[in-house]
Design an enzyme around this catalytic site. Structure first.
Site, mmCIF file in Angstrom:
data_model
loop_
_atom_site.group_PDB
_atom_site.id
_atom_site.type_symbol
_atom_site.label_atom_id
_atom_site.label_comp_id
_atom_site.label_asym_id
_atom_site.label_seq_id
_atom_site.Cartn_x
_atom_site.Cartn_y
_atom_site.Cartn_z
ATOM 1 N N LYS A 165 2.269 6.259 -0.487
ATOM 2 C CA LYS A 165 2.093 5.019 0.281
ATOM 3 C C LYS A 165 3.342 4.164 0.089
ATOM 4 O O LYS A 165 3.789 3.947 -1.035
ATOM 5 C CB LYS A 165 0.868 4.247 -0.211
ATOM 6 N N ILE A 176 3.995 3.579 -5.308
ATOM 7 C CA ILE A 176 3.758 4.314 -4.056
ATOM 8 C C ILE A 176 2.323 4.851 -3.994
ATOM 9 O O ILE A 176 2.044 5.798 -3.265
ATOM 10 C CB ILE A 176 4.786 5.448 -3.852
ATOM 11 N N ASP A 196 -5.761 -0.793 -3.153
ATOM 12 C CA ASP A 196 -5.003 0.050 -2.229
ATOM 13 C C ASP A 196 -5.782 1.241 -1.678
ATOM 14 O O ASP A 196 -5.296 1.922 -0.777
ATOM 15 C CB ASP A 196 -3.743 0.593 -2.919
#
Length: 283
Positions: free
Chosen positions: A9, A98, A135
């Site tokens: 991500k 990430i 997230d």
């Protein structure tokens, strides 16, 4: 055997708007996903278990892994489910900005949904994701960029655009998200007043945006500055920025070959984790 990728991500920008009374930071971020990441397999109808392998597997096979937490969260939402034994190939650095763990959890929820005939848009699947971390909801659908708001649970519509050659680089230094947010120095109820920054490069979608966590992250891991400097000095680089809470940085290139050359050079010369990839940016 069921398989899902768990792509990295990337926060193309990340604005901190303030801190809520409950202590959570309020964010605005544009998220996209790379064409590389971890890999997750599910062998159905075996006792729930997790095996982890790959270059970043050390210490991740415990009961607190987000893959197993995802299985338990799905069961809490849906009741009795078919589960099985998971195998995770951990290709992404840990604590690197990430979303590796969050993307693993998203992939686990997709595998469980496929195995049990659950629609990916079932709100109970999103509810399960919300219990796992800020997230995880956006990682349920890594097929297109999206805007995230609030603490990360408020998602905009899927956005469509073009794919750009890119590079992800991490100085191989883990960085705790909590410490980076702590570096902002916000008390509950405070608004965040960002410093004015110039946005390098000519990508219109990123013009005038920033990553408000870069300053506190660089204070903890100064190597982030060296990564950004090296990326921006690489031939063909159009834009470079830190992703999420760091320490991974991304760069957009004119051509894939230029990005691949930069990644290979930085991996050899600096011994950083560096990978060429593609990123989809909304037009």
């Amino acid at each position: 055997m069921f398989r899902e990728s768990a792509p990295a991500k990337v926060n193309l920008f990340l604005h901190v708007l303030g801190r809520q009374a409950d202590g959570y930071h309020v964010l605005e971020s544009l998220v996209t996903f790379a064409d590389l990441g971890d890999e997750l397999e599910l062998e159905p109808d075996r006792p729930l278990a997790l095996a982890v392998e790959g270059p970043f597997a050390f210490g991740l096979a415990g009961d607190d892994n987000l893959v197993l937490k995802a299985a338990r969260a799905a069961t809490a939402q849906f009741g009795r489910l078919r589960l099985g034994a998971f195998r995770l190939v951990k290709n992404l650095p840990v604590a690197s900005g990430i979303g590796g763990g969050s993307s693993d959890a998203g992939a686990a929820l997709r595998l469980i949904a496929r195995l049990n005939g659950i629609d990916f848009d079932d709100p109970r699947l999103t509810d399960a994701a919300r219990t796992l971390g800020a997230d995880v909801p956006v990682c349920l659908d890594p097929t297109a960029p999206r805007l995230m708001h609030g603490i990360g649970h408020e998602l905009g519509n899927r956005l469509y655009g073009l794919r750009y050659p890119a590079v992800l680089v991490n100085p191989v230094v883990p960085l705790e998200t909590r410490a980076v947010f702590g570096g902002l120095g916000l008390s509950p109820g405070d608004r965040f007043l960002p410093m004015k920054v110039e946005t390098p490069g000519d990508l219109k979608v990123l013009a005038g945006t920033r990553n408000d966590l870069e300053g506190p992250a660089r204070a903890i891991v100064p190597e982030i500055g060296a990564v950004l400097e090296a990326l921006r000095a690489s031939p063909g680089c159009r834009f470079a920025r830190m992703s999420g809470s760091g320490a991974t940085c991304f760069a957009i290139f004119d051509h894939y070959a230029e990005g691949a050359e930069a990644a290979a050079r930085l991996q050899v010369e600096r011994e950083w984790w560096a990978r060429p990839t593609w990123l989809k940016l909304p037009s």
